[in-house]
Design a protein around this motif. Structure first.
Motif, PDB file in Angstrom:
ATOM      1  N   UNK A 153      58.504  36.713 -15.137  1.00  0.00           N
ATOM      2  CA  UNK A 153      57.124  36.271 -14.926  1.00  0.00           C
ATOM      3  C   UNK A 153      57.125  34.762 -14.728  1.00  0.00           C
ATOM      4  N   UNK A 154      56.322  34.297 -13.802  1.00  0.00           N
ATOM      5  CA  UNK A 154      56.209  32.868 -13.545  1.00  0.00           C
ATOM      6  C   UNK A 154      54.754  32.559 -13.243  1.00  0.00           C
ATOM      7  N   UNK A 155      54.430  31.271 -13.235  1.00  0.00           N
ATOM      8  CA  UNK A 155      53.059  30.862 -12.944  1.00  0.00           C
ATOM      9  C   UNK A 155      53.073  29.778 -11.883  1.00  0.00           C
ATOM     10  N   UNK A 156      52.086  29.807 -11.025  1.00  0.00           N
ATOM     11  CA  UNK A 156      51.945  28.806  -9.974  1.00  0.00           C
ATOM     12  C   UNK A 156      50.469  28.450  -9.875  1.00  0.00           C
ATOM     13  N   UNK A 157      50.191  27.180  -9.736  1.00  0.00           N
ATOM     14  CA  UNK A 157      48.808  26.727  -9.634  1.00  0.00           C
ATOM     15  C   UNK A 157      48.445  26.493  -8.176  1.00  0.00           C
ATOM     16  N   UNK A 158      47.345  27.108  -7.759  1.00  0.00           N
ATOM     17  CA  UNK A 158      46.899  26.957  -6.379  1.00  0.00           C
ATOM     18  C   UNK A 158      46.473  25.518  -6.113  1.00  0.00           C
ATOM     19  N   UNK A 159      46.833  25.017  -4.955  1.00  0.00           N
ATOM     20  CA  UNK A 159      46.454  23.657  -4.578  1.00  0.00           C
ATOM     21  C   UNK A 159      45.891  23.668  -3.172  1.00  0.00           C
ATOM     22  N   UNK A 160      44.773  22.996  -2.995  1.00  0.00           N
ATOM     23  CA  UNK A 160      44.166  22.935  -1.674  1.00  0.00           C
ATOM     24  C   UNK A 160      42.691  22.628  -1.789  1.00  0.00           C
ATOM     25  N   UNK A 161      42.105  22.239  -0.682  1.00  0.00           N
ATOM     26  CA  UNK A 161      40.686  21.902  -0.675  1.00  0.00           C
ATOM     27  C   UNK A 161      39.814  23.148  -0.708  1.00  0.00           C
TER      28      UNK A 161
ATOM     29  N   UNK B 232      40.003  27.869  -0.996  1.00  0.00           N
ATOM     30  CA  UNK B 232      40.802  29.054  -1.258  1.00  0.00           C
ATOM     31  C   UNK B 232      41.686  29.365  -0.061  1.00  0.00           C
ATOM     32  N   UNK B 233      41.113  29.305   1.148  1.00  0.00           N
ATOM     33  CA  UNK B 233      41.876  29.616   2.350  1.00  0.00           C
ATOM     34  C   UNK B 233      43.078  28.679   2.510  1.00  0.00           C
ATOM     35  N   UNK B 234      42.858  27.381   2.271  1.00  0.00           N
ATOM     36  CA  UNK B 234      43.947  26.415   2.405  1.00  0.00           C
ATOM     37  C   UNK B 234      45.032  26.670   1.371  1.00  0.00           C
ATOM     38  N   UNK B 235      44.624  27.031   0.150  1.00  0.00           N
ATOM     39  CA  UNK B 235      45.593  27.300  -0.909  1.00  0.00           C
ATOM     40  C   UNK B 235      46.448  28.514  -0.563  1.00  0.00           C
ATOM     41  N   UNK B 236      45.832  29.563  -0.035  1.00  0.00           N
ATOM     42  CA  UNK B 236      46.573  30.766   0.335  1.00  0.00           C
ATOM     43  C   UNK B 236      47.567  30.471   1.447  1.00  0.00           C
TER      44      UNK B 236
END
Length: 291
Positions: A226-234, A236-240
């Motif tokens: 199991x791992x965790x990653x934090x979404x980054x972007x301006x 939701x679409x950019x983060x994906x």
């Protein structure tokens, strides 16, 4: 105890082939049987118009032929059963069949005209994603051409809103069933209320992500990472778009807080993700944690 069945809503077109391929991958990875269902219009759909017995017989025979062709594409790794059902609507028939067979997942394809590798919600998927009490997987266009076998990774998009506990539980169950590693994707920085202090948002995101990761690791068996990653972007679409995605990956998202208890309702965040995801998405009903 055998795994609960995976149910696929099959249609004799490219979307049906995509759904069948995605369902077969999930069933293979989880060691679950596959229930392939075609839904035909209810014979009682319009009592004012006499039914054409010859046409209904032709439709029934043609549908059985299509089901047989579909079965021939699946191989022998998964126990498969073929079914014809009648209902007023396709979605209604799939939900009823899921209840009948005890299925824990309904798989459908994307609407025609979508971008290859992306999902476009058609009328059947839209009805399911706003009413089903069984999790729904939407297979993206082109899923039938995937060469990856099984499930290579599970990503759960976790936030802090009500229903996050149910999503985490579902993701853990799927990871345990398939043996695939679990990636927890924290959407907190993007999903927090506008105007919140940036430093507070970052701190909230880090603490929340680590708490969820600890819970997942306690629940997963040895050998399942199991791992965790934090979404980054301006957005939701950019983060994906900025994230990496495995060819055999599956994404889980929760339902909107507008959903009725134990039912699905595709929220705005999940809908934005869906437009950019190149992999199948499972929407989980809004419910409380089960024992």
């Amino acid at each position: 105890m055998s795994a609960a069945p995976v149910l696929v809503g099959y249609t004799a077109n490219e979307a049906g082939a995509d759904a069948l391929a995605a369902a077969n991958r999930i069933a293979t990875a989880a060691g679950a049987p596959l229930e392939v269902v075609m839904v035909l219009p209810s014979e009682a759909r319009n009592s004012s118009v006499p039914a054409d017995a010859g046409y209904e017989r032709f439709l029934r025979e043609q549908s059985r032929s299509w089901l047989a062709e579909a079965s021939g594409c699946l191989g022998t790794e998964v126990a498969t059963k073929l079914h014809l059902r009648y209902a007023e609507s396709y979605a209604e028939g799939l939900i009823a069949a899921a209840h009948e067979f005890g299925a824990k997942l309904i798989v459908v394809g994307t609407a025609g005209g979508g971008i290859l590798g992306r999902a476009r919600i058609g009328s059947v998927a839209n009805e399911l994603l706003h009413s089903s009490d069984v999790p729904v997987l939407l297979a993206p266009s082109g899923a039938r051409a995937a060469t990856t076998q099984g499930v290579t990774r599970i990503t759960a998009a976790v936030g802090t809103r009500p229903g996050a506990d149910a999503l985490l539980e579902s993701a853990i169950r799927l990871a345990r069933a398939t043996g695939a590693p679990l990636r927890l994707l924290s959407l907190v920085p993007i999903d927090l209320p506008a105007g919140l202090d940036a430093e507070l948002a970052a701190l909230t995101s880090t603490v929340h992500a680590e708490d969820v990761l600890d819970e997942a690791r306690r629940a997963l068996p040895d050998g399942v990472d199991a791992s965790v990653e934090t979404a980054a972007g301006a957005s939701i679409e950019a983060a994906v778009r900025a994230l990496d995605w495995h060819p055999g990956e599956v994404v889980l998202v929760g339902s909107s807080r507008l959903a009725a208890p134990r039912h699905l309702f595709l929220g705005s965040t999940a809908a934005k993700m869906l437009r950019e995801l190149p992999v199948p998405m499972i929407v989980v009903p809004r419910t409380t944690r089960t024992t």
